[in-house]
Scaffold this motif. Structure first.
Motif, mmCIF file in Angstrom:
data_model
loop_
_atom_site.group_PDB
_atom_site.id
_atom_site.type_symbol
_atom_site.label_atom_id
_atom_site.label_comp_id
_atom_site.label_asym_id
_atom_site.label_seq_id
_atom_site.Cartn_x
_atom_site.Cartn_y
_atom_site.Cartn_z
ATOM 1 N N MET A 22 0.846 -1.175 0.000
ATOM 2 C CA MET A 22 0.000 0.000 0.000
ATOM 3 C C MET A 22 0.887 1.232 0.000
ATOM 4 O O MET A 22 1.969 1.232 0.584
ATOM 5 C CB MET A 22 -0.971 -0.099 1.173
ATOM 6 C CG MET A 22 -0.810 0.848 2.301
ATOM 7 S SD MET A 22 -1.969 0.725 3.698
ATOM 8 C CE MET A 22 -2.183 -0.966 4.008
ATOM 9 N N SER A 23 0.404 2.261 -0.639
ATOM 10 C CA SER A 23 1.182 3.498 -0.720
ATOM 11 C C SER A 23 1.198 4.194 0.645
ATOM 12 O O SER A 23 0.290 4.010 1.464
ATOM 13 C CB SER A 23 0.584 4.432 -1.767
ATOM 14 O OG SER A 23 -0.637 4.976 -1.290
ATOM 15 N N PRO A 24 2.217 5.008 0.903
ATOM 16 C CA PRO A 24 2.256 5.753 2.165
ATOM 17 C C PRO A 24 1.021 6.643 2.360
ATOM 18 O O PRO A 24 0.541 6.809 3.481
ATOM 19 C CB PRO A 24 3.530 6.592 2.051
ATOM 20 C CG PRO A 24 4.393 5.863 1.072
ATOM 21 C CD PRO A 24 3.434 5.202 0.113
ATOM 22 N N GLU A 25 0.497 7.211 1.264
ATOM 23 C CA GLU A 25 -0.692 8.065 1.364
ATOM 24 C C GLU A 25 -1.903 7.256 1.857
ATOM 25 O O GLU A 25 -2.622 7.699 2.753
ATOM 26 C CB GLU A 25 -1.001 8.696 0.009
ATOM 27 C CG GLU A 25 -2.219 9.594 0.059
ATOM 28 C CD GLU A 25 -2.549 10.185 -1.302
ATOM 29 O OE1 GLU A 25 -2.609 9.434 -2.287
ATOM 30 O OE2 GLU A 25 -2.759 11.405 -1.358
ATOM 31 N N ILE A 26 -2.112 6.084 1.295
ATOM 32 C CA ILE A 26 -3.237 5.223 1.722
ATOM 33 C C ILE A 26 -3.032 4.765 3.160
ATOM 34 O O ILE A 26 -3.978 4.777 3.963
ATOM 35 C CB ILE A 26 -3.392 4.016 0.773
ATOM 36 C CG1 ILE A 26 -3.745 4.483 -0.637
ATOM 37 C CG2 ILE A 26 -4.422 3.032 1.305
ATOM 38 C CD1 ILE A 26 -5.053 5.213 -0.758
ATOM 39 N N LYS A 27 -1.819 4.386 3.515
ATOM 40 C CA LYS A 27 -1.540 3.963 4.890
ATOM 41 C C LYS A 27 -1.848 5.088 5.872
ATOM 42 O O LYS A 27 -2.440 4.861 6.927
ATOM 43 C CB LYS A 27 -0.090 3.517 5.029
ATOM 44 C CG LYS A 27 0.232 3.020 6.420
ATOM 45 C CD LYS A 27 1.662 2.551 6.534
ATOM 46 C CE LYS A 27 1.917 2.073 7.959
ATOM 47 N NZ LYS A 27 3.314 1.726 8.164
ATOM 48 N N ASN A 28 -1.462 6.323 5.523
ATOM 49 C CA ASN A 28 -1.730 7.480 6.382
ATOM 50 C C ASN A 28 -3.233 7.696 6.567
ATOM 51 O O ASN A 28 -3.697 8.017 7.664
ATOM 52 C CB ASN A 28 -1.061 8.725 5.809
ATOM 53 C CG ASN A 28 -1.116 9.895 6.767
ATOM 54 O OD1 ASN A 28 -0.928 9.734 7.970
ATOM 55 N ND2 ASN A 28 -1.367 11.072 6.234
ATOM 56 N N ILE A 29 -4.004 7.510 5.514
ATOM 57 C CA ILE A 29 -5.460 7.660 5.600
ATOM 58 C C ILE A 29 -6.057 6.593 6.509
ATOM 59 O O ILE A 29 -6.857 6.879 7.395
ATOM 60 C CB ILE A 29 -6.098 7.608 4.195
ATOM 61 C CG1 ILE A 29 -5.738 8.862 3.398
ATOM 62 C CG2 ILE A 29 -7.619 7.426 4.282
ATOM 63 C CD1 ILE A 29 -6.093 8.790 1.926
ATOM 64 N N LEU A 30 -5.662 5.353 6.307
ATOM 65 C CA LEU A 30 -6.255 4.236 7.043
ATOM 66 C C LEU A 30 -5.826 4.159 8.506
ATOM 67 O O LEU A 30 -6.507 3.519 9.308
ATOM 68 C CB LEU A 30 -5.932 2.917 6.339
ATOM 69 C CG LEU A 30 -6.522 2.744 4.946
ATOM 70 C CD1 LEU A 30 -6.045 1.447 4.323
ATOM 71 C CD2 LEU A 30 -8.043 2.792 4.995
ATOM 72 N N THR A 31 -4.721 4.803 8.847
ATOM 73 C CA THR A 31 -4.227 4.717 10.220
ATOM 74 C C THR A 31 -4.296 6.056 10.961
ATOM 75 O O THR A 31 -3.688 6.190 12.019
ATOM 76 C CB THR A 31 -2.769 4.199 10.243
ATOM 77 O OG1 THR A 31 -1.933 5.099 9.505
ATOM 78 C CG2 THR A 31 -2.671 2.798 9.663
ATOM 79 N N ASN A 32 -5.049 7.015 10.446
ATOM 80 C CA ASN A 32 -5.163 8.329 11.084
ATOM 81 C C ASN A 32 -5.954 8.183 12.390
ATOM 82 O O ASN A 32 -7.172 7.992 12.392
ATOM 83 C CB ASN A 32 -5.853 9.312 10.136
ATOM 84 C CG ASN A 32 -5.906 10.715 10.688
ATOM 85 O OD1 ASN A 32 -6.259 10.930 11.846
ATOM 86 N ND2 ASN A 32 -5.571 11.679 9.857
ATOM 87 N N LYS A 33 -5.247 8.264 13.512
ATOM 88 C CA LYS A 33 -5.861 8.026 14.825
ATOM 89 C C LYS A 33 -6.961 9.026 15.172
ATOM 90 O O LYS A 33 -7.936 8.681 15.837
ATOM 91 C CB LYS A 33 -4.792 8.010 15.911
ATOM 92 C CG LYS A 33 -3.888 6.808 15.776
ATOM 93 C CD LYS A 33 -2.828 6.773 16.842
ATOM 94 C CE LYS A 33 -1.938 5.573 16.559
ATOM 95 N NZ LYS A 33 -1.142 5.145 17.650
ATOM 96 N N GLU A 34 -6.820 10.265 14.719
ATOM 97 C CA GLU A 34 -7.844 11.265 15.025
ATOM 98 C C GLU A 34 -9.147 10.981 14.278
ATOM 99 O O GLU A 34 -10.230 11.166 14.825
ATOM 100 C CB GLU A 34 -7.324 12.664 14.690
ATOM 101 C CG GLU A 34 -6.178 13.089 15.593
ATOM 102 C CD GLU A 34 -5.656 14.447 15.248
ATOM 103 O OE1 GLU A 34 -6.327 15.438 15.579
ATOM 104 O OE2 GLU A 34 -4.566 14.523 14.656
#
Length: 110
Positions: free
Chosen positions: A1-13
């Motif tokens: 998965m791309s870093p952008e998708i990972k950031n979206i899926l793991t955004n704790k807020e």
């Protein structure tokens, strides 16, 4: 998965909004043409707010505190949940440019 998708899926807020203990569902509080504002009350009294732009060009989208159930005179801290960045204090309303076919997700905390 791309870093952008990972950031979206793991955004704790953003995950915290989804899993908020109050269990309220979001609802549309305003629709102006291709722009929509959705809001959800959270257990701590703050509001999660999503500004949608369904249009073909960038648009300024705003939300008033009255749309959120707050009095207009109330100062509140606005935070961009996708950018993980505080946007400062606002009173009565908040507006920002939303790119075409995009969203801005906020937390408004009095």
């Amino acid at each position: 998965m791309s870093p952008e998708i990972k950031n979206i899926l793991t955004n704790k807020e953003v995950i915290a909004v989804d899993q908020d203990l109050l269990g309220m569902q979001g609802r549309r509080v305003r629709k102006d043409g291709d722009s929509e504002v959705w809001a959800k009350q959270l257990k701590d009294g703050s509001r999660a707010v999503v500004l949608f732009n369904r249009g073909a060009s960038d648009a300024e989208v705003s939300v008033s505190w009255e749309d959120l159930g707050y009095p207009a005179h109330l100062p509140a801290v606005v935070r961009d949940l996708w950018a993980k960045k505080d946007l400062g204090k606002s009173t009565a309303s908040f507006a920002t440019k939303v790119p075409s076919h995009d969203v801005v997700m906020l937390r408004v905390n009095p």
